[in-house]
Scaffold this motif. Sequence first.
Motif, mmCIF file in Angstrom:
data_model
loop_
_atom_site.group_PDB
_atom_site.id
_atom_site.type_symbol
_atom_site.label_atom_id
_atom_site.label_comp_id
_atom_site.label_asym_id
_atom_site.label_seq_id
_atom_site.Cartn_x
_atom_site.Cartn_y
_atom_site.Cartn_z
ATOM 1 N N LYS A 67 -4.091 -0.459 -1.821
ATOM 2 C CA LYS A 67 -2.288 -1.041 -2.115
ATOM 3 C C LYS A 67 -1.990 -1.867 -0.894
ATOM 4 N N SER A 68 -2.135 -1.643 0.822
ATOM 5 C CA SER A 68 -1.790 -2.438 1.500
ATOM 6 C C SER A 68 -2.876 -3.625 1.770
ATOM 7 N N SER A 69 -4.313 -2.921 1.548
ATOM 8 C CA SER A 69 -4.939 -4.329 0.982
ATOM 9 C C SER A 69 -4.592 -5.683 0.367
ATOM 10 N N ALA A 96 7.011 -5.294 0.069
ATOM 11 C CA ALA A 96 7.848 -3.989 1.102
ATOM 12 C C ALA A 96 6.015 -2.880 1.141
ATOM 13 N N ASP A 97 5.517 -2.771 1.337
ATOM 14 C CA ASP A 97 4.736 -1.542 1.906
ATOM 15 C C ASP A 97 4.913 -0.378 2.907
ATOM 16 N N GLU A 98 5.319 0.522 2.123
ATOM 17 C CA GLU A 98 6.016 1.635 2.408
ATOM 18 C C GLU A 98 7.024 1.507 3.083
ATOM 19 N N PRO A 99 7.703 1.051 3.182
ATOM 20 C CA PRO A 99 8.859 1.212 3.819
ATOM 21 C C PRO A 99 9.980 2.180 3.892
HETATM 22 MG MG LIG Z 1 -1.666 1.126 3.285
#
Ligand SMILES: [Mg+2]
Length: 289
Positions: A47-49, A178-181
């Motif tokens: 996901k973050s990638s 938004a990455d796991e904000p």
């Molecule tokens: Mg991540």
Amino acid sequence: MTDDVDALRVEDLSISYGTAPPSVSGVSLRVRKGEIVGVIGESGSGKSSIALAMMGLLPDSARVTAGRMTVAGAEMQDATERDWEQVRGVKASMVFQEPMAALNPCMRIGAQIAEVLQIHGKTDKRRARARALEILQLVQMPDAEKRLSYYPHQLSGGQRQRVVIAIAVAAGPDLLVADEPTTALDVTVQAQILELIKSLRDETGMGVLFISHDLGVIGQLCERVAVMYRGRVVESGSARRVLEDPRHPYTRALLESIPRPSVPVRSPLAVIPALNDFTEAPAELEEAS
Ligand SMILES: [Mg+2]
Ligand SMILES: Nc1ncnc2c1ncn2[C@@H]1O[C@H](COP(=O)(O)OP(=O)(O)O)[C@@H](O)[C@H]1O
């Protein structure tokens, strides 16, 4: 914002680090303007990638290929760092999990917001403070005027994330990633931040790519969702359909692992089976777009 442009369109995205096998393979995603699209999957699913690739923020060791990558209307698949600088923070911006890491601890938050506005040429020095106040009010910061002169450490976690979101939306981007904000925030504050993201979307018409490992959050916020498993999208569709009628066994396992209040405390939560139990995808899967 031009009318006929998606906030994000990526097709057949693959990402690998060094010589390791790809961390992301063949992922296609589309975020229309004004739409909130969720990406869900367990830790390490890529996901973050994806989020970082959409901002041109992956490390040099990462190899990114895509059939198409359009970020806020700009074609970015062969973009240079200079090209990204035209997009990042202006047309597309990102909010990370840990707000403290995104803020300068030695600078008052009003000055940090004003600085971003000036960098992007959205205001001159004279008007920057007034504009910073407006933006802090837009993210519903309580006592915004007083807090302009606070340092990050004087704010709560939720207030810090509001400042980070304020900085992200300051230039009026078409896309917010938004990455796991809300992962670092407690449940009540988490709900407030989700509401804030929704209302900012309503007011600005920006598209939002919202990354989470929490299906409850996705259900509350997103219109559509893509479920990631081991670097691939295994299922996608309207959030409602995916939550009510999950078709991929991995999505079902994710749903079953959500604790429900009705479940007696001592009954064990469903445990997501080992990775290889999901290698067989069901025949029918919706397209990501
Ligand atoms: Mg991540
Ligand atoms: N900078 C990096 N260098 C090497 N491998 C990385 C890097 N970032 C992520 N990875 C690898 O890519 C995979 C996906 O990670 P990530 O995108 O962070 O997933 P998620 O956000 O879903 O937890 C993991 O196997 C991780 O080890």
